[in-house]
Design a protein around this motif. Sequence first.
Motif, mmCIF file in Angstrom:
data_model
loop_
_atom_site.group_PDB
_atom_site.id
_atom_site.type_symbol
_atom_site.label_atom_id
_atom_site.label_comp_id
_atom_site.label_asym_id
_atom_site.label_seq_id
_atom_site.Cartn_x
_atom_site.Cartn_y
_atom_site.Cartn_z
ATOM 1 N N GLY A 100 0.831 -1.196 0.000
ATOM 2 C CA GLY A 100 0.000 0.000 0.000
ATOM 3 C C GLY A 100 0.864 1.244 0.000
ATOM 4 N N ILE A 101 0.579 2.174 -0.895
ATOM 5 C CA ILE A 101 1.347 3.414 -0.999
ATOM 6 C C ILE A 101 0.402 4.581 -0.754
ATOM 7 C CG2 ILE A 101 2.760 4.877 -2.496
ATOM 8 C CD1 ILE A 101 3.614 2.334 -3.968
ATOM 9 N N GLY A 102 0.604 5.283 0.368
ATOM 10 C CA GLY A 102 -0.241 6.409 0.712
ATOM 11 C C GLY A 102 0.570 7.678 0.871
ATOM 12 N N GLY A 103 -0.127 8.800 1.033
ATOM 13 C CA GLY A 103 0.539 10.073 1.224
ATOM 14 C C GLY A 103 -0.351 11.224 0.806
ATOM 15 N N PRO A 104 -0.030 12.430 1.246
ATOM 16 C CA PRO A 104 -0.802 13.601 0.836
ATOM 17 C C PRO A 104 -0.745 13.823 -0.675
ATOM 18 C CG PRO A 104 0.559 14.096 2.750
ATOM 19 C CD PRO A 104 1.002 12.758 2.243
ATOM 20 N N VAL A 105 -1.625 14.684 -1.165
ATOM 21 C CA VAL A 105 -1.659 15.008 -2.594
ATOM 22 C C VAL A 105 -0.331 15.631 -3.020
ATOM 23 C CG1 VAL A 105 -2.768 16.460 -4.335
ATOM 24 C CG2 VAL A 105 -4.156 15.333 -2.585
ATOM 25 N N GLY A 106 0.211 15.154 -4.122
ATOM 26 C CA GLY A 106 1.382 15.776 -4.727
ATOM 27 C C GLY A 106 2.724 15.402 -4.148
ATOM 28 N N THR A 107 2.775 14.407 -3.254
ATOM 29 C CA THR A 107 4.054 14.057 -2.635
ATOM 30 C C THR A 107 4.875 13.083 -3.474
ATOM 31 O OG1 THR A 107 2.933 12.347 -1.339
ATOM 32 C CG2 THR A 107 3.299 14.494 -0.275
#
Length: 312
Positions: A100-107
């Motif tokens: 799973g790859i998550g993070g804020p928008v544009g990172t």
Amino acid sequence: MVFKAVPPNENYKAQYKIQNNPTNYHLPMSHRRSLHHRDHDHSHGDSKTKSRVGPDGRVYHSHDGLAPHSHESIYSPGYFSRRSPPLLTRDFNERAFAVGIGGPVGTGKTALMLALCQFLPDKYSLAAVTNDIFTKEDGEFLVTNDIFTKEDGEFLVKHGALPVERIHAVETGGCPHAAIHEDIIINLGPLEELSNLYKADILLCESGGDNLAANFSRELADYIIYIIDVSGGDKIPRKGGPSITQADLLVINKTDLAPAVGADLTVMERDALRMRDGGTFVFAQVKHGVGIEEIVNHILQGWEAVTGKKRR
């Protein structure tokens, strides 16, 4: 239980009365709100968003008919050492090891997806699912980048690229975190299908951009990567939240931009180590390939540990 809708003015009065009832002062405000929500559906600005209290005492709401999910209060930034472990008993023949790859928008989530498909050895069978709220742009990005076209077969083989049929783009609607934590079926279906169709060894699942509290369910992701970037400032790691503290790997991306935004990488390193109890993190410049080999190595270590297989 039947939940009855209450007009906004009466709704406010009822909520105020319960929250400010002296007999409830010993309860946290979130619990006082829960007492109010038990009595009726609660609108969040539009008629399609309703909330109710479930059997577990949490307040659940849904968007556009999707399965209900909660926004329970988080009283601690979380601890790496106490994170949920992978589900070692599940059947990996039914669904392959999922990252799973998550993070804020544009990172740089989609850029990392692209880089992983370029750097993972071609001896591993891959497939990918991308999430966006209302578009399939990330999936289309992966398809339309050179390594995902069918125009140059030799190039695809050399770089281990994914054919278009191995990529599935999901439009989640509502809150992106719901599709990776509370209502994961929208991702489980495509992942299981891709896994079985292509005998995948590793599945990549990209979340839609979300906040520092949006972490993957272990029922969906066996290895969790959370990616932030320095353009948000060197304060981000110490803000904590389950994603920062409990992801298996934290990636701090775009380190080449640190001088331009005044971010101190030594501060980010110090805070990442402190907030993650010494848990692994990687400085990276995903677009330029910096740190990708280290990230791949961590993924394969996780793959070996969870599946019991040896890297090829």
